[in-house]
Scaffold this motif. Structure first.
Motif, PDB file in Angstrom:
ATOM      1  N   LEU A  35      -8.197  22.841   9.321  1.00 58.72           N
ATOM      2  CA  LEU A  35      -7.457  24.097   9.120  1.00 58.72           C
ATOM      3  C   LEU A  35      -6.252  22.968   7.298  1.00 58.72           C
ATOM      4  CD1 LEU A  35      -5.056  22.740  12.383  1.00 58.72           C
ATOM      5  CD2 LEU A  35      -6.920  24.535  12.407  1.00 58.72           C
ATOM      6  N   GLU A  36      -6.525  24.482   6.861  1.00 56.03           N
ATOM      7  CA  GLU A  36      -5.932  24.831   6.111  1.00 56.03           C
ATOM      8  C   GLU A  36      -4.919  25.818   5.488  1.00 56.03           C
ATOM      9  OE1 GLU A  36     -10.152  25.229   4.067  1.00 56.03           O
ATOM     10  OE2 GLU A  36     -10.607  23.206   5.418  1.00 56.03           O
ATOM     11  N   ASN A  37      -5.041  25.171   4.157  1.00 56.61           N
ATOM     12  CA  ASN A  37      -3.720  26.402   3.207  1.00 56.61           C
ATOM     13  C   ASN A  37      -2.467  26.471   4.404  1.00 56.61           C
ATOM     14  OD1 ASN A  37      -3.349  28.341   1.314  1.00 56.61           O
ATOM     15  ND2 ASN A  37      -5.083  29.293   2.280  1.00 56.61           N
ATOM     16  N   LEU A  38      -1.823  25.014   4.003  1.00 51.25           N
ATOM     17  CA  LEU A  38      -0.268  24.598   5.539  1.00 51.25           C
ATOM     18  C   LEU A  38       0.331  25.025   4.807  1.00 51.25           C
ATOM     19  CD1 LEU A  38      -2.135  21.071   6.242  1.00 51.25           C
ATOM     20  CD2 LEU A  38      -2.374  23.508   7.514  1.00 51.25           C
ATOM     21  N   VAL A  39       1.186  25.734   5.987  1.00 51.83           N
ATOM     22  CA  VAL A  39       3.406  25.902   5.563  1.00 51.83           C
ATOM     23  C   VAL A  39       3.314  24.982   6.245  1.00 51.83           C
ATOM     24  CG1 VAL A  39       1.999  28.523   4.303  1.00 51.83           C
ATOM     25  CG2 VAL A  39       2.617  28.135   6.570  1.00 51.83           C
ATOM     26  N   VAL A  61       0.692  -0.711   0.069  1.00 47.95           N
ATOM     27  CA  VAL A  61      -0.003   0.160   0.036  1.00 47.95           C
ATOM     28  C   VAL A  61       0.594   1.100   0.083  1.00 47.95           C
ATOM     29  CG1 VAL A  61      -1.750   1.179   1.680  1.00 47.95           C
ATOM     30  CG2 VAL A  61      -1.952  -1.147   1.878  1.00 47.95           C
ATOM     31  N   THR A  62       0.850   1.946  -0.859  1.00 45.22           N
ATOM     32  CA  THR A  62       1.607   3.382  -1.272  1.00 45.22           C
ATOM     33  C   THR A  62       0.815   4.658  -0.997  1.00 45.22           C
ATOM     34  OG1 THR A  62       1.775   2.383  -3.363  1.00 45.22           O
ATOM     35  CG2 THR A  62       3.317   4.161  -2.663  1.00 45.22           C
ATOM     36  N   PRO A  63       1.425   5.127   0.206  1.00 43.90           N
ATOM     37  CA  PRO A  63       0.314   6.548   0.614  1.00 43.90           C
ATOM     38  C   PRO A  63       0.559   7.477   0.282  1.00 43.90           C
ATOM     39  CG  PRO A  63       2.440   5.458   2.227  1.00 43.90           C
ATOM     40  CD  PRO A  63       2.321   5.061   0.902  1.00 43.90           C
ATOM     41  N   GLU A  64      -0.153   8.020   0.015  1.00 43.75           N
ATOM     42  CA  GLU A  64      -0.386   9.336  -0.939  1.00 43.75           C
ATOM     43  C   GLU A  64      -0.418  10.923   0.181  1.00 43.75           C
ATOM     44  OE1 GLU A  64      -3.397  10.795  -3.468  1.00 43.75           O
ATOM     45  OE2 GLU A  64      -2.200   9.334  -4.914  1.00 43.75           O
ATOM     46  N   ASP A  65       0.284  11.849   0.313  1.00 40.42           N
ATOM     47  CA  ASP A  65       0.482  12.606   0.768  1.00 40.42           C
ATOM     48  C   ASP A  65      -1.201  13.033   1.343  1.00 40.42           C
ATOM     49  OD1 ASP A  65       1.294  14.446   2.833  1.00 40.42           O
ATOM     50  OD2 ASP A  65       1.230  16.023   1.155  1.00 40.42           O
ATOM     51  N   VAL A  66      -1.481  13.353   1.895  1.00 39.30           N
ATOM     52  CA  VAL A  66      -3.104  13.804   2.561  1.00 39.30           C
ATOM     53  C   VAL A  66      -3.008  15.330   2.928  1.00 39.30           C
ATOM     54  CG1 VAL A  66      -4.331  11.384   2.366  1.00 39.30           C
ATOM     55  CG2 VAL A  66      -3.171  12.127   4.415  1.00 39.30           C
ATOM     56  N   ASP A  67      -1.918  15.455   3.414  1.00 37.66           N
ATOM     57  CA  ASP A  67      -1.533  16.578   4.232  1.00 37.66           C
ATOM     58  C   ASP A  67      -2.505  18.014   3.386  1.00 37.66           C
ATOM     59  OD1 ASP A  67      -1.232  15.610   6.478  1.00 37.66           O
ATOM     60  OD2 ASP A  67       1.006  15.685   5.932  1.00 37.66           O
ATOM     61  N   LYS A  68      -3.256  18.171   2.467  1.00 37.26           N
ATOM     62  CA  LYS A  68      -3.616  19.581   2.290  1.00 37.26           C
ATOM     63  C   LYS A  68      -4.273  20.599   3.727  1.00 37.26           C
ATOM     64  CE  LYS A  68      -4.189  17.380  -1.444  1.00 37.26           C
ATOM     65  NZ  LYS A  68      -5.175  16.566  -2.508  1.00 37.26           N
ATOM     66  N   SER A  69      -4.895  19.500   4.278  1.00 40.90           N
ATOM     67  CA  SER A  69      -5.681  20.374   4.997  1.00 40.90           C
ATOM     68  C   SER A  69      -5.463  19.155   6.771  1.00 40.90           C
ATOM     69  CB  SER A  69      -6.623  20.347   5.096  1.00 40.90           C
ATOM     70  OG  SER A  69      -7.949  19.593   5.264  1.00 40.90           O
ATOM     71  N   ILE A  70      -5.703  20.128   7.980  1.00 39.53           N
ATOM     72  CA  ILE A  70      -5.947  18.826   8.147  1.00 39.53           C
ATOM     73  C   ILE A  70      -7.258  19.214   9.552  1.00 39.53           C
ATOM     74  CG2 ILE A  70      -5.112  18.448  11.507  1.00 39.53           C
ATOM     75  CD1 ILE A  70      -1.794  18.369   9.914  1.00 39.53           C
ATOM     76  N   SER A  71      -7.762  18.292   9.805  1.00 40.03           N
ATOM     77  CA  SER A  71      -9.498  18.239   9.948  1.00 40.03           C
ATOM     78  C   SER A  71      -9.553  17.830  11.235  1.00 40.03           C
ATOM     79  CB  SER A  71     -10.620  18.681   9.192  1.00 40.03           C
ATOM     80  OG  SER A  71     -10.471  16.984   8.908  1.00 40.03           O
ATOM     81  N   ALA A  72     -10.445  17.490  12.261  1.00 39.61           N
ATOM     82  CA  ALA A  72     -11.669  17.153  13.410  1.00 39.61           C
ATOM     83  C   ALA A  72     -12.252  17.159  13.174  1.00 39.61           C
ATOM     84  CB  ALA A  72     -10.710  16.656  14.534  1.00 39.61           C
ATOM     85  N   ALA A  73     -13.756  16.547  13.782  1.00 38.95           N
ATOM     86  CA  ALA A  73     -15.115  16.215  13.385  1.00 38.95           C
ATOM     87  C   ALA A  73     -15.203  15.608  14.640  1.00 38.95           C
ATOM     88  CB  ALA A  73     -15.484  16.135  12.122  1.00 38.95           C
ATOM     89  N   GLU A  74     -17.053  16.035  15.115  1.00 42.80           N
ATOM     90  CA  GLU A  74     -17.146  14.504  15.673  1.00 42.80           C
ATOM     91  C   GLU A  74     -18.227  15.143  15.270  1.00 42.80           C
ATOM     92  OE1 GLU A  74     -15.946  12.555  18.323  1.00 42.80           O
ATOM     93  OE2 GLU A  74     -17.415  12.292  19.019  1.00 42.80           O
ATOM     94  N   THR A  75     -18.847  13.469  14.965  1.00 40.68           N
ATOM     95  CA  THR A  75     -20.744  13.107  14.877  1.00 40.68           C
ATOM     96  C   THR A  75     -20.895  13.101  16.311  1.00 40.68           C
ATOM     97  OG1 THR A  75     -20.096  12.408  13.282  1.00 40.68           O
ATOM     98  CG2 THR A  75     -22.000  11.581  13.792  1.00 40.68           C
ATOM     99  N   PHE A  76     -21.811  13.467  16.800  1.00 41.75           N
ATOM    100  CA  PHE A  76     -22.737  13.387  18.535  1.00 41.75           C
ATOM    101  C   PHE A  76     -23.314  11.663  18.350  1.00 41.75           C
ATOM    102  CE2 PHE A  76     -22.602  18.100  17.573  1.00 41.75           C
ATOM    103  CZ  PHE A  76     -21.501  18.241  18.304  1.00 41.75           C
ATOM    104  N   ALA A  77     -23.447  11.682  19.857  1.00 36.99           N
ATOM    105  CA  ALA A  77     -23.623  10.334  20.219  1.00 36.99           C
ATOM    106  C   ALA A  77     -25.896  10.979  20.014  1.00 36.99           C
ATOM    107  CB  ALA A  77     -23.974   9.692  21.247  1.00 36.99           C
TER     108      ALA A  77
END
Ligand SMILES: [Mg+2]
Length: 412
Positions: A358-362, A255-271
């Protein structure tokens, strides 16, 4: 198509008695009728109806839900023909911006399970979870959890194949579609693979299939049992060798990973859907801390901060703000998040999910980034928290406001 059905299908999982721990665990995840599912998700009035996504009467079908497939409608078919096959079906144009948005969210869910994610298309990826098993459970448990997360967070179903190799994992997910999970244990590979038609072998298109059929080879088992030299004479050195290996279930591609760092995010679906602004802000704070901790782990800074709010009926709003200077501080990011949320003025609406991105990462803080003493203090404090977490575990340090909520984890 509810979660109950999702979970019932898990019973189709193959049983096995062998020791899985000596094998790699590859998971192949594939969304079911992706474009159509997203359209249904976004417009609940479409649910339960035959639905076709296609570009104009002279275009082709891009996706058809399973209701439409009952009438023989398939992807790549001319829309006009599909309209004649099912005049009552609903035809909608594609919305590519939405598909890539949902795709990003799904790929991020995958990244929570392993860094080894290889996307094959917008709606499909391989995950190598071999190293994640000790922490997250068996391949089957991980696959079940992925299906649950995708359904809860994005409101669409997927099918998951689990096997020691990419080839078998992909066949397995195709085999249990839609909305299924199928694990092929090492000692079941040939039992599963050999009865399949030759077209199941990777790289066998209609032309090679025809050549193989002319040789009287209809199943994978037929190909496996043909002497290797004969196969090579028939279809050439490279193809012959590859197909011989695949026909015996041998596939060692990583399995050859691709860069997925264009943005970093966190989300939560509530119970339970939330409608208390204070609880919602607390959730936003927690997610901001989680996302910025990942940002700092990677040594990155974000220029754009966005929030996502999904209502109980799945309507979704995104808002973002681009900062004059990139930041990696939870405190700074949360100020923006709070402003974005407050500006929405959605008092007492029931929310199903919130997310921070979080987007537009530098990769470096700009030299001219002159921070006030207070802000610098926050950044130093957050770095100290990161170091403590790294040393003592994720739950060792929590901000004061979250302590009362003891079952709430900072990082899941
Ligand atoms: Mg798919």
């Amino acid at each position: 198509m509810g979660l109950a059905r999702c979970l019932r299908k898990v019973e189709r999982t193959e049983k096995y008695a062998g020791d899985m721990s000596t094998y790699a665990t590859i998971v192949h995840v594939d969304m079911d009728a992706f474009y159509a599912s997203v359209a249904e998700r976004d417009d609940p009035t479409l649910r339960g109806k035959a639905l076709v996504v296609g570009a104009g009467a002279r275009g082709v079908v891009l996706s058809a839900n399973y209701e439409a497939r009952k009438f023989g409608i398939r992807a790549a078919m001319p829309v006009g023909r599909a309209q004649r096959m099912a005049p009552h079906a609903i035809f909608v144009p594609p919305n590519h911006a939405r598909y890539s948005e949902v795709s990003d969210a799904i790929m991020k869910i995958f990244a929570d399970f392993t860094p080894l994610v290889e996307p094959l298309s917008l709606d499909e990826a391989f995950l190598d979870v071999t190293g994640a098993r000790r922490l997250l459970g068996t391949g089957r448990e991980i696959g079940t959890e992925i299906r649950k997360r995708v359904f809860e967070q994005e409101g669409i179903t997927c099918s998951v194949g689990i096997a020691p190799s990419k080839f078998i994992a992909k066949l397995a997910s195709g085999h249990c579609k839609p909305n299924g999970l199928l694990e092929i244990a090492p000692d079941r590979i040939l039992t599963f693979l050999h009865p399949l038609p030759v077209s199941a072998l990777w790289g066998v298109g209609p032309k090679t299939a025809e050549t193989l059929e002319q040789l009287g080879l209809r199943t994978v088992e037929d190909v496996a049992n043909l002497p290797r030299a004969t196969l090579i004479r028939a279809i050439g050195q490279a193809a012959g060798e590859t197909l011989h290996e695949l026909a015996w279930g041998r596939d060692f591609r990583d399995v050859t990973p691709e860069d997925v760092d264009k943005s970093i995010s966190a989300a939560e679906t509530f119970a339970h859907d939330l409608d208390n602004p204070e609880e919602i802000l607390q959730e936003f704070l927690r997610l901001t801390q989680k996302a910025t901790a990942r940002l700092r782990d990677k040594g990155l800074f974000a220029k754009t901060i966005s929030i996502k709010v999904r209502f109980a009926d799945f309507t979704t709003i995104n808002r973002s703000k681009t900062l004059p200077l990139a930041t990696d501080s939870a405190h700074e990011a949360y100020e923006v998040v709070k402003d974005l949320y407050t500006a929405l003025r959605i008092e007492r609406a029931r929310l199903r999910l919130v997310g921070v991105s979080l987007e537009n990462l530098v990769s470096a803080a700009p030299e001219q980034m002159v921070l006030g003493a207070r802000d610098k203090g926050w950044r130093d404090a957050e770095r100290a928290i990161d170091r403590a977490r790294a040393r003592f575990g994720r739950l060792s340090v929590r901000p004061g406001r979250l302590i009362e909520n003891s079952e709430d984890e900072i990082d899941e």
